[in-house]
Design an enzyme around this catalytic site. Sequence first.
Site, PDB file in Angstrom:
ATOM      1  N   ARG A  71     -37.076 -32.150  -2.113  1.00 19.52           N
ATOM      2  CA  ARG A  71     -35.892 -32.923  -2.498  1.00 19.52           C
ATOM      3  C   ARG A  71     -34.780 -32.819  -1.464  1.00 19.52           C
ATOM      4  O   ARG A  71     -34.122 -33.804  -1.143  1.00 19.52           O
ATOM      5  CB  ARG A  71     -35.407 -32.463  -3.883  1.00 19.52           C
ATOM      6  N   LYS A  74     -14.241 -41.162   6.911  1.00 22.88           N
ATOM      7  CA  LYS A  74     -14.585 -41.242   5.487  1.00 22.88           C
ATOM      8  C   LYS A  74     -16.027 -40.795   5.300  1.00 22.88           C
ATOM      9  O   LYS A  74     -16.938 -41.574   5.061  1.00 22.88           O
ATOM     10  CB  LYS A  74     -14.364 -42.664   4.977  1.00 22.88           C
ATOM     11  N   LYS A  85      -0.803 -43.416  11.325  1.00 26.21           N
ATOM     12  CA  LYS A  85      -1.003 -44.376  10.245  1.00 26.21           C
ATOM     13  C   LYS A  85       0.319 -44.680   9.542  1.00 26.21           C
ATOM     14  O   LYS A  85       1.368 -44.150   9.912  1.00 26.21           O
ATOM     15  CB  LYS A  85      -2.066 -43.843   9.289  1.00 26.21           C
ATOM     16  N   GLU A 102      -1.651 -47.464  13.979  1.00 19.89           N
ATOM     17  CA  GLU A 102      -2.093 -48.481  13.020  1.00 19.89           C
ATOM     18  C   GLU A 102      -0.964 -49.466  12.748  1.00 19.89           C
ATOM     19  O   GLU A 102       0.179 -49.065  12.493  1.00 19.89           O
ATOM     20  CB  GLU A 102      -2.520 -47.802  11.720  1.00 19.89           C
ATOM     21  N   ASP A 125      -5.041 -53.358  11.052  1.00 17.70           N
ATOM     22  CA  ASP A 125      -5.520 -53.034   9.717  1.00 17.70           C
ATOM     23  C   ASP A 125      -5.515 -54.246   8.791  1.00 17.70           C
ATOM     24  O   ASP A 125      -4.463 -54.864   8.568  1.00 17.70           O
ATOM     25  CB  ASP A 125      -4.650 -51.918   9.119  1.00 17.70           C
TER      26      ASP A 125
END
Length: 286
Positions: A105, A140, A172, A202, A223
């Site tokens: 697994r 992410k 950002k 950004e 963005d």
Amino acid sequence: MTRQPQPLPRVMLEPLVRAALLEDLGRGGDLTTEAVVSAQQATEAFLVARAAGTLAGLDAAALAFQIMDPAVTAEPLKADGEALAPGDSVLRLTGPARAILSAERVALNLVCHLSGIATATAELVAAVRPHPVHVTCTRKTTPGLRALEKYAVRAGGGANHRLGLDDAILIKDNHIALAGGVVEAVTRARARAGHLVKVEVEVDRLDQLEEALGAGPDAVLLDNMRPEQLREAVRIVAGRAVTEASGGITRETIAQVAASGVDVISAGWLTHSAPSLDIGLDVLTG
């Protein structure tokens, strides 16, 4: 086209694979296999693709079996980056049946997940092939699996964005808000960054882009802009910085985004939401 990324060294792979095995074995080991399968029984088994896709994570899968028992022999039949058809065998295993079943697994979780990322990446790369643009992932990623997931993107023909917070500066919207403006944020970053550290900022509006360029960033992240906005942004930048499009990138939209002339397209879903590729373990009677 076969993509063969530089393999991750064992010193990086082994702690991740060991942690996954320990999580699965828990406190008592594999109760089912130890009850049903004789300790002396040997077998031959194959990892087999059930669906078409791009392979990634084969070294991690093989290592799971070998950590479980060094007596297991794992023979690769395909290489990471290769295209798979349903029914393709990718790994041949021989040795103690208990070890092969107990590691099954974990090995499949890794190779299926990573191959899913590589497959999704390869699809995006194919969609933008007429354009000189790089497809990249983001931060992410699944906690603890970033090195593996970013490797899988490379296996699919993509490239990596920054690997972590420490290898580039990406300013950002929240950074800009707390700094009091985009120029002030970039100025502070430039004052702090070493000469080898890139600075990206950004922006989500064209008027903000003009302001950001005045501060001299190395790259601008555009963005959630529409293709027509991206084309205008590329015209405004005029080669003064690397242009990156991000947000809302899908298989259906990426070609339009690439046609805008941006240098880089990043998609976070490659690592956090790409569906696993179906790969199974077929055991022959021992």
